[in-house]
Design an enzyme around this catalytic site. Structure first.
Site, PDB file in Angstrom:
ATOM      1  N   GLY A 195      50.162  29.094  38.910  1.00  0.00           N
ATOM      2  CA  GLY A 195      49.132  28.004  38.476  1.00  0.00           C
ATOM      3  C   GLY A 195      47.486  28.967  38.321  1.00  0.00           C
ATOM      4  O   GLY A 195      47.778  29.706  39.410  1.00  0.00           O
ATOM      5  N   GLN A 249      38.919  30.202  39.864  1.00  0.00           N
ATOM      6  CA  GLN A 249      39.155  31.605  40.289  1.00  0.00           C
ATOM      7  C   GLN A 249      38.768  33.081  39.527  1.00  0.00           C
ATOM      8  O   GLN A 249      39.099  34.042  40.073  1.00  0.00           O
ATOM      9  CB  GLN A 249      40.831  31.564  40.775  1.00  0.00           C
ATOM     10  CG  GLN A 249      41.582  30.543  41.636  1.00  0.00           C
ATOM     11  CD  GLN A 249      42.799  30.307  41.686  1.00  0.00           C
ATOM     12  OE1 GLN A 249      43.451  29.362  40.605  1.00  0.00           O
ATOM     13  NE2 GLN A 249      43.930  31.180  42.542  1.00  0.00           N
ATOM     14  N   CYS A 274      48.714  32.341  46.575  1.00  0.00           N
ATOM     15  CA  CYS A 274      47.734  31.768  45.293  1.00  0.00           C
ATOM     16  C   CYS A 274      47.303  33.191  45.780  1.00  0.00           C
ATOM     17  O   CYS A 274      47.115  34.187  46.210  1.00  0.00           O
ATOM     18  CB  CYS A 274      46.692  31.984  46.530  1.00  0.00           C
ATOM     19  SG  CYS A 274      45.171  31.184  45.771  1.00  0.00           S
ATOM     20  N   LEU A 275      47.227  33.045  44.365  1.00  0.00           N
ATOM     21  CA  LEU A 275      46.218  34.267  43.482  1.00  0.00           C
ATOM     22  C   LEU A 275      44.793  35.343  43.749  1.00  0.00           C
ATOM     23  O   LEU A 275      45.301  36.777  43.838  1.00  0.00           O
ATOM     24  CB  LEU A 275      46.647  33.878  40.863  1.00  0.00           C
ATOM     25  CG  LEU A 275      48.051  34.446  40.395  1.00  0.00           C
ATOM     26  CD1 LEU A 275      47.334  33.890  39.493  1.00  0.00           C
ATOM     27  CD2 LEU A 275      48.327  35.286  40.754  1.00  0.00           C
ATOM     28  N   HIS A 309      48.115  22.245  45.024  1.00  0.00           N
ATOM     29  CA  HIS A 309      47.643  23.482  45.182  1.00  0.00           C
ATOM     30  C   HIS A 309      46.274  23.865  44.254  1.00  0.00           C
ATOM     31  O   HIS A 309      45.133  23.988  44.966  1.00  0.00           O
ATOM     32  CB  HIS A 309      48.147  24.101  45.021  1.00  0.00           C
ATOM     33  CG  HIS A 309      47.667  26.240  45.383  1.00  0.00           C
ATOM     34  ND1 HIS A 309      48.068  26.967  46.630  1.00  0.00           N
ATOM     35  CD2 HIS A 309      47.519  26.802  44.598  1.00  0.00           C
ATOM     36  CE1 HIS A 309      47.527  28.170  46.312  1.00  0.00           C
ATOM     37  NE2 HIS A 309      46.707  27.629  45.427  1.00  0.00           N
ATOM     38  N   GLU A 310      45.956  23.784  43.101  1.00  0.00           N
ATOM     39  CA  GLU A 310      45.332  23.780  42.266  1.00  0.00           C
ATOM     40  C   GLU A 310      44.231  23.060  42.319  1.00  0.00           C
ATOM     41  O   GLU A 310      42.869  23.310  41.766  1.00  0.00           O
ATOM     42  CB  GLU A 310      45.970  23.656  40.378  1.00  0.00           C
ATOM     43  CG  GLU A 310      47.046  25.122  39.839  1.00  0.00           C
ATOM     44  CD  GLU A 310      46.500  26.207  41.028  1.00  0.00           C
ATOM     45  OE1 GLU A 310      44.960  27.222  40.729  1.00  0.00           O
ATOM     46  OE2 GLU A 310      47.598  27.027  41.165  1.00  0.00           O
ATOM     47  N   HIS A 346      42.137  23.970  45.417  1.00  0.00           N
ATOM     48  CA  HIS A 346      40.346  25.313  44.189  1.00  0.00           C
ATOM     49  C   HIS A 346      39.417  24.109  44.096  1.00  0.00           C
ATOM     50  O   HIS A 346      38.770  24.780  43.869  1.00  0.00           O
ATOM     51  CB  HIS A 346      41.492  25.499  43.052  1.00  0.00           C
ATOM     52  CG  HIS A 346      42.463  26.891  43.918  1.00  0.00           C
ATOM     53  ND1 HIS A 346      41.122  27.797  44.817  1.00  0.00           N
ATOM     54  CD2 HIS A 346      43.807  27.154  43.621  1.00  0.00           C
ATOM     55  CE1 HIS A 346      42.226  29.019  44.802  1.00  0.00           C
ATOM     56  NE2 HIS A 346      43.380  28.056  44.710  1.00  0.00           N
TER      57      HIS A 346
END
Length: 158
Positions: A46, A51, A90-91, A132-133, A136
């Site tokens: 995701g 991000q 996480c990226l 999770h997203e 963000h």
């Protein structure tokens, strides 16, 4: 399409709240395509627009199944059920992984890239990714939710 630069740990934009998308125009469509390409380049499940430095309520998720990537614009979780302990990364926090408690199931409403209002009922990995997203989009990071003592740094393969 283009690969966007990821915002990484310590970048203050990651703690900011994202704004609603008012109009799904060509600029938003390009951002979505770029986000999908960027997520795939880094093997992510995701990616939220914040991000890549854009404070818009846009999320892309790909479980690498036969359904392909899904795009959620202005998503809202309207129902959560149960909980699951999951390993998460996480990226924006490369090579860091930890255990987190996430809802086992979520129901989310969102607008798709064609402007259609949608609802998804998600379990397991998809529920985890949505949760999770959407964190963000509120400026919340997985690193702030980890179960103490579970954070690991994994050396990248050369």
């Amino acid at each position: 399409m283009a690969i966007r630069n990821l915002r990484l740990e310590g970048d203050e934009i990651l703690s900011k709240k994202s704004r609603e998308v008012e109009v799904i125009d060509e600029k938003i469509q390009t951002l979505i395509d770029d986000m999908i390409e960027t997520m795939h380049k880094y093997n992510g499940v995701g990616l939220a627009a914040v991000q890549v430095g854009i404070l818009k309520r846009i999320v892309v998720i790909d479980l690498y199944d036969d359904k392909g990537p899904i795009v959620l614009i202005n998503p809202v979780i309207i129902k959560e059920k149960g909980e699951q302990e999951v390993e998460e990364g996480c990226l924006s926090f490369p090579n860091q992984f930890a255990k987190i408690i996430r809802p086992a199931e979520v129901v989310a409403e969102y607008t798709d890239r064609d402007g259609k209002r949608m609802r998804v009922k998600a379990k397991e990995l998809l529920a985890q990714a949505i949760s999770h997203e959407l964190d963000h989009l509120e400026g919340k990071l997985f690193i702030d939710k980890i179960i103490p003592g579970t954070l690991e740094y994994v050396e990248p393969e050369k």
